[in-house]
Design a protein around this motif. Structure first.
Motif, PDB file in Angstrom:
ATOM      1  N   GLN A 168      83.259  12.412 182.430  1.00  0.00           N
ATOM      2  CA  GLN A 168      82.160  11.895 182.889  1.00  0.00           C
ATOM      3  C   GLN A 168      81.108  11.350 181.978  1.00  0.00           C
ATOM      4  N   SER A 169      80.804  12.380 181.036  1.00  0.00           N
ATOM      5  CA  SER A 169      79.743  12.272 179.994  1.00  0.00           C
ATOM      6  C   SER A 169      80.326  11.092 179.049  1.00  0.00           C
ATOM      7  N   LEU A 170      81.746  10.916 178.716  1.00  0.00           N
ATOM      8  CA  LEU A 170      82.214   9.996 177.709  1.00  0.00           C
ATOM      9  C   LEU A 170      82.110   8.751 178.583  1.00  0.00           C
ATOM     10  N   VAL A 214      80.418   4.869 177.568  1.00  0.00           N
ATOM     11  CA  VAL A 214      81.147   3.690 177.427  1.00  0.00           C
ATOM     12  C   VAL A 214      80.723   2.628 178.287  1.00  0.00           C
ATOM     13  N   GLN A 215      80.145   2.998 179.643  1.00  0.00           N
ATOM     14  CA  GLN A 215      79.670   2.078 180.308  1.00  0.00           C
ATOM     15  C   GLN A 215      78.231   1.519 180.137  1.00  0.00           C
ATOM     16  N   LYS A 216      77.475   2.127 179.369  1.00  0.00           N
ATOM     17  CA  LYS A 216      76.402   1.747 178.734  1.00  0.00           C
ATOM     18  C   LYS A 216      76.448   0.470 177.860  1.00  0.00           C
ATOM     19  N   VAL A 217      77.635   0.559 177.120  1.00  0.00           N
ATOM     20  CA  VAL A 217      77.969  -0.525 175.934  1.00  0.00           C
ATOM     21  C   VAL A 217      78.458  -1.560 176.412  1.00  0.00           C
ATOM     22  N   PHE A 218      79.762  -1.194 177.230  1.00  0.00           N
ATOM     23  CA  PHE A 218      80.815  -2.298 177.717  1.00  0.00           C
ATOM     24  C   PHE A 218      80.614  -2.753 178.924  1.00  0.00           C
ATOM     25  N   ARG A 250      77.810  -7.800 178.528  1.00  0.00           N
ATOM     26  CA  ARG A 250      78.060  -7.650 177.074  1.00  0.00           C
ATOM     27  C   ARG A 250      79.343  -7.956 176.683  1.00  0.00           C
ATOM     28  N   VAL A 251      80.324  -7.783 177.425  1.00  0.00           N
ATOM     29  CA  VAL A 251      81.779  -8.198 176.805  1.00  0.00           C
ATOM     30  C   VAL A 251      81.773  -9.694 177.329  1.00  0.00           C
ATOM     31  N   GLU A 252      81.342 -10.451 178.071  1.00  0.00           N
ATOM     32  CA  GLU A 252      81.468 -11.778 178.142  1.00  0.00           C
ATOM     33  C   GLU A 252      80.653 -12.239 176.941  1.00  0.00           C
TER      34      GLU A 252
END
Length: 221
Positions: A84-86, A90-94, A98-100
Motif C-alpha cells: 500500500q505504501s508503494l 506511484v499513484q501520486k505521480v502517475f 500526468r500520464v496524458e
C-alpha cells in the motif's frame, strides 16, 4: 493431470485461440501446476478472487530470492502494508492527467531514439562487411542472381524494422526474377518480431501454410 490439459504457451495455434483450452481448464480442474514454468494457474473467478484478496495465505513475495534483491521491494512482489505504501507513492505521480501530459514527449523521444538507431546502421554495416564490398551477394542477398532456380521465399518485416526497405527491395527483386515469394509486414513490429505476441503467432501460422504448400511438410514449430 491428463496430457490434453498440457499448457503450450509457445504453440502458435494456442496463441491464436487459447479459449477452448481455458474453458476446458475451468470445467475440469480448479488449479493447474505447470512444471516448465514452475507456477500454479487458476481459471475460476472465485479462486482468482480469493488468491488476490487473501494475501496472508497467498503471498506475493517470491518463494526464493531473485537474482536482483531490489526487485523484492517492488509492487508485484510485496504484501500489505508495504504494498500500500508503494502504491500510494506511484499513484501520486502517475495520475491519468500526468500520464496524458507526457504522451507527446514520450512519442517525441521514441522517434528521436529510433532515428539515432537508424543513423548508426551505416557504421554497423561497415563493421559487418569487414572491408568487403557491401554489394557482394555473399554479404547481402539483394545483389544475388535469382534466375537460377531460386526456391519459393517467405519474407517478413515490420514497420519498425530497420531492414524494412531491404525486405521490400528483396521482394521486388525476387518477383522480377519470377520467383514465388510472399512479403508479410506487421504494424509496429521490429526486426526479428515481437517474440511471443499474437502477431508472431499469426506469422508462424503463415509460415506453416507456406511450407506445407510448397514442400508438403510442417515446420519445427
Amino acid at each position: 493431470m491428463t496430457s490434453d490439459l498440457q499448457f503450450l504457451p509457445t504453440d502458435p495455434q494456442f496463441q491464436l485461440n487459447p479459449y477452448p483450452w481455458l474453458a476446458k481448464m475451468r470445467q475440469e480442474t480448479s488449479a493447474f501446476y505447470d512444471t516448465e514454468q514452475q507456477a500454479w494457474m487458476l481459471f475460476r473467478y472465485d479462486d482468482v478472487e480469493r488468491v488476490l484478496s487473501e494475501w496472508k495465505t497467498f503471498s506475493s513475495k517470491p518463494p526464493k530470492p531473485l537474482d536482483r534483491e531490489d526487485f523484492t521491494q517492488t509492487l508485484p512482489f510485496t504484501d500489505p502494508p508495504k504494498h500500500q505504501s508503494l502504491r500510494a507513492i506511484v499513484q501520486k505521480v502517475f495520475t491519468p492527467n500526468r500520464v496524458e501530459a507526457m504522451a507527446s514527449r514520450i512519442t517525441e523521444l521514441t522517434h528521436e531514439l529510433l532515428a539515432q538507431l537508424q543513423g548508426s546502421l551505416a557504421d554497423r554495416n561497415a563493421l559487418y562487411a569487414a572491408g568487403h564490398d557491401l554489394a557482394d551477394p555473399y554479404l547481402s542477398p539483394l545483389f544475388g542472381d535469382f534466375t537460377r532456380g531460386f526456391p519459393p521465399t517467405f519474407l517478413q518485416a515490420g514497420t519498425r524494422d530497420l531492414f524494412l526497405s531491404n525486405a521490400v527491395r528483396m521482394h521486388r527483386a525476387l518477383r522480377k526474377a519470377g520467383v514465388s515469394v510472399e512479403l508479410h509486414i506487421c504494424e509496429g513490429m521490429p526486426h526479428g518480431g515481437f517474440l511471443g505476441t499474437p502477431e508472431d503467432a499469426e506469422l508462424a501460422v503463415e509460415v506453416d501454410r507456406f511450407v506445407a504448400a510448397h514442400w508438403g511438410c510442417k515446420t519445427a514449430s
